[in-house]
Scaffold this active site. Structure first.
Site, PDB file in Angstrom:
ATOM      1  N   HIS A 117       0.807  -1.224   0.000  1.00 19.83           N
ATOM      2  CA  HIS A 117       0.000   0.000   0.000  1.00 19.83           C
ATOM      3  C   HIS A 117       0.836   1.268   0.000  1.00 19.83           C
ATOM      4  O   HIS A 117       0.363   2.319  -0.433  1.00 19.83           O
ATOM      5  CB  HIS A 117      -0.951   0.010   1.202  1.00 19.83           C
ATOM      6  N   GLY A 118       2.054   1.196   0.486  1.00 18.03           N
ATOM      7  CA  GLY A 118       2.851   2.421   0.480  1.00 18.03           C
ATOM      8  C   GLY A 118       4.203   2.230   1.107  1.00 18.03           C
ATOM      9  O   GLY A 118       4.415   1.319   1.922  1.00 18.03           O
TER      10      GLY A 118
END
Lengths: 460, 311
Positions: free
Chosen positions: A320-321
């Site tokens: 996700h990041g």
């Protein structure tokens, strides 16, 4: 070009749609699909024209590797293919994070690269890794390169999913019947798209006002304001991402293509395992099939099952990041899944309403790590939420209550019928005619009201 | 009903509904964009309203404008019967926002004169502070959420439903913003004393981009032969004394900018000491009371000889 922007709705979409069916009817399905591919590449290039070369390179490489893997079944080729995909993803998404941490740990001073993340790279990388793995396992039939490119770039799902699987997309791109203009699909697609658009521009963007104000002033919030901000974010994220997914499903349907649902009322989940069956369903499916099961799944004893669950969600968090907040978020969900599994083993049960509340509470708290831009903001938020904040200042989170009706509607919609259920009951009757006219009217009003905000999942 | 029929009915239904809503909004014409010509007041956001009114209503109805931040927004030009002046000042506005609104008005018709309130606040920074002034608002006037919010506030103000927050006659059709009761929180003397204790009560620095924008505005007005009256806003005497040097620098830079292009009035000079030392002219550390507003505006008109110039 956002799905909710005027240039997409009034120029790109009609232009793409009419020319597609014109070519399919007057010339051939091949030309129509070629047009759709070109339109999808244009859609991608609209953000950053140079990035179109990355996706073209990625498609050519993976199609070539997939073809070789289908024939040779070489594990070295497979590893090379996966490592190359992950290498590109690492370079664009994680290089700076990696360098920053190396600098922190070793005291070195490597310069950060400040690379702009190509939009949607996490999504099309995962889709193509699945293609490589399935090619290696002999699950992929031979199909044309142009169809493969369309599978990867198909604009409704290109930027933020759903993460489609080649086995559900390729047969549809090959089905000659899909060249025909279909009013059933057109009408359903139009309805679903408008539901998604309303979720985004009416609810998510309204919630964003509170969320942005709250998170950018996390040090000034009272406990109550912090809880309110965090709940607003939970609502915003759901309506933003599920709205995007609905719009993608609706858009795909205009071209007679069904793409899988991505959300199924996740906040009604009774436990965290169920939550992940209802939230970002296509990501959960990918992580299950291409990470959790290859790691051994639940077939190698309890301890290894726990380990596999934790590793899967830790990597899901990193996907996700690039940041410690995402890693913590993934780790917390991994731990929660282990605890849930232990409880299941012990046959521990709670009343349904309590289970839903506990799950919602956990998800809401962990979203803080997901949303916070920095570690400091996350700590501020959690401190305010769990340790009474007595600081007195003049900051006020809510400056007016005009949006109160939208907050109320959002909460009702969270626990009412979801858009999949409404779409499944869709019939061309008077009741739905009123609903669709009202939706279009509300969307037109909101579209004409503010500057569009980007979809949250564009960053992932 | 077949899907085909349903689809076309939904398209026609949606289109007709949108057209009906647009027609209703044009008929109401809250911002004088389509047919209304006179007596248009402000009900909701001052920035958006004045920006939209600047499209037609203001240039078609007024000879001159007052420009500035909140310090000049509560000057009531309707009291000057000899001249038709619109107060284009906006609460919290800097030069970027003010210039955007003025540019819009000037693009249709040049005014005969402008009165500019000079205070460091106008040029201390640059850039839009909100997204309330942009061309999208023009299309929003055909139908948008904030337009309906404006209708709601019109009802609230007309019927005085929430006088504490939305007083009935806060604005008038000359752009006057009577915010005095909303801003008054403590006795003037206490407010001035409080400000005197702060080290940042006045930031007299001038942002370089803001200065360029100010210069550009002046040159634009000069090129259109608009009479410019610029006045240094009267600051309460003790505060002015405390910041005498930075305010002196500010004044000389602004005077230098205006050079021979404007009639410059300084209300902080010793001539107006009687005004700045009398706190009944203020509601706080800078904003003027009714008494102060009336004196200031009449004095500007008198000293600049505007009535003679215009007539």
């Amino acid at each position: 070009m956002l799905f909710s922007s005027a240039e997409f709705i009034f120029i790109f979409l009609p232009f793409t749609f009419f020319i597609y069916f014109f070519l399919a009817r007057r010339f051939s399905f091949f030309y129509a699909k070629g047009w759709l591919l070109l339109a999808s590449l244009f859609f991608y290039a609209y953000w950053h024209p140079a990035n179109v070369f990355i996706i073209i390179f990625s498609m050519v490489f993976n199609f070539f590797m997939g073809s070789r893997l289908s024939q040779s079944k070489s594990k070295i080729f497979l590893i090379f293919g996966i490592v190359t995909n992950l290498g590109v993803l690492f370079y664009y998404k994680y290089a700076d994070f990696f360098l920053a941490n190396i600098n922190l740990i070793t005291g070195s001073s490597f310069s950060l690269l400040h690379i702009i993340l190509p939009i949607g790279i996490s999504f099309f990388t995962f889709q193509q890794i699945a293609f490589l793995v399935d090619s290696y396992e002999g699950k992929v039939p031979i199909f044309p390169f142009a169809d493969y490119c369309l599978f990867v770039t198909y604009f409704p799902q290109l930027i933020a999913g759903p993460i489609v699987h080649h086995s559900e997309m390729m047969p549809q791109f090959l089905d000659i019947n899909n060249r025909n203009f279909n009013y059933d699909n057109l009408t359903k697609g139009f309805f679903i798209f408008n539901m998604g658009l309303a979720k985004k521009i009416v609810i998510a963007d309204t919630m964003a006002i509170i969320v942005n104000r709250g998170y950018s002033n996390s040090g000034l919030l009272s406990s109550l304001e912090t809880w309110f901000t965090s709940i607003c974010y939970s609502i915003q994220l759901y309506f933003d991402f599920s709205g995007y997914s609905d719009m993608a499903i609706g858009l795909a349907l205009l071209f007679n293509i069904w793409i899988p649902i991505n959300f199924n009322s996740p906040y009604k989940s009774q436990n965290i395992q169920e939550f992940w069956r209802r939230w970002h369903i296509t990501l959960s499916r990918f992580l299950r099939d291409y990470l959790y099961i290859p790691l051994g799944g639940s077939k190698s004893g309890e301890f290894k099952t726990y380990r596999n669950l934790f590793v899967t969600f830790l990597l899901g968090g990193i996907w996700h990041g690039a940041g410690w907040t995402f890693i913590i978020w993934g780790a917390l969900h991994g731990l929660a899944l282990i605890i849930n599994r232990v409880f299941n083993e012990l046959k521990f049960r709670l009343p349904i309403s309590i289970s839903i509340l506990i799950t919602l509470f956990f998800v809401n708290v962990t979203w803080v790590f997901f949303r916070a831009n920095t570690w400091e903001v996350a700590v501020n938020m959690l401190h305010n939420m769990f340790i009474k904040n007595d600081s007195i200042n003049s900051f006020v989170l809510i400056t007016d209550y005009y949006n109160l009706p939208i907050w109320v509607i959002a909460v009702i919609l969270l626990f009412g019928k979801n858009s999949n259920e409404i779409a499944a009951r869709f019939k061309p009757n008077g009741m739905f005619l009123w609903k669709i006219v009202l939706l279009v009217l509300v969307n037109a009003l909101f579209l004409n009201s503010s500057i569009s905000q980007e979809f949250l999942y564009f960053d992932f | 009903m077949s899907f085909r029929l349903f689809f076309f009915r939904s398209l026609i239904g949606s289109t007709v509904s949108i057209i009906i809503l647009i027609c209703i909004n044009i008929w109401i014409d809250l911002y004088g964009l389509y047919w209304r010509r006179e007596g248009i007041s402000i009900y909701s956001d001052e920035r958006t309203s004045k920006y939209l009114l600047a499209h037609r209503y203001i240039p078609e109805n007024f000879d001159g404008y007052i420009l500035g931040p909140s310090l000049s927004a509560n000057l009531n030009p309707k009291e000057i019967r000899e001249l038709k002046i619109y107060n284009l000042s906006m609460l919290g506005a800097n030069i970027t926002e003010q210039k955007t609104v003025v540019d819009k008005a000037i693009s249709l018709k040049s005014p005969k004169f402008v009165i500019i309130c000079l205070h460091p606040y106008l040029t201390v920074d640059h850039g839009m502070k909100t997204n309330m002034i942009n061309q999208q608002q023009y299309y929003g006037a055909l139908g948008s959420v904030w337009l309906y919010k404006s209708y709601l506030l019109k009802i609230v103000r007309t019927h005085n439903l929430i006088p504490g927050k939305y007083p009935k006659n806060q604005f008038n059709d000359y752009g006057y913003n009577d915010y005095d009761d909303l801003l008054t929180t403590m006795p003037v003397e206490d407010k001035i004393r409080e400000q005197m204790q702060r080290s940042d009560a006045i930031n007299a620095s001038i942002d370089s981009t803001a200065l360029l924008e100010f210069r550009s505005l002046i040159e634009e007005l000069v090129s259109k032969k608009v009479t410019i009256i610029a006045y240094f806003h009267p600051i309460p005497f003790p505060i002015h004394q405390k910041y005498l040097n930075p305010l002196g620098d500010y004044k000389s830079k602004m005077v230098n900018e205006l050079n021979t292009k404007a009639i410059v009035l300084d209300f902080n000079s010793s001539k107006y000491g009687f005004f700045t030392k009398d706190f009944t002219n203020y509601i706080d550390h800078g904003h003027l009371s009714k008494k102060g507003q009336q004196f200031l505006l009449k004095e500007i008109i008198k000293e600049s000889g505007l009535i003679k110039t215009v007539h």
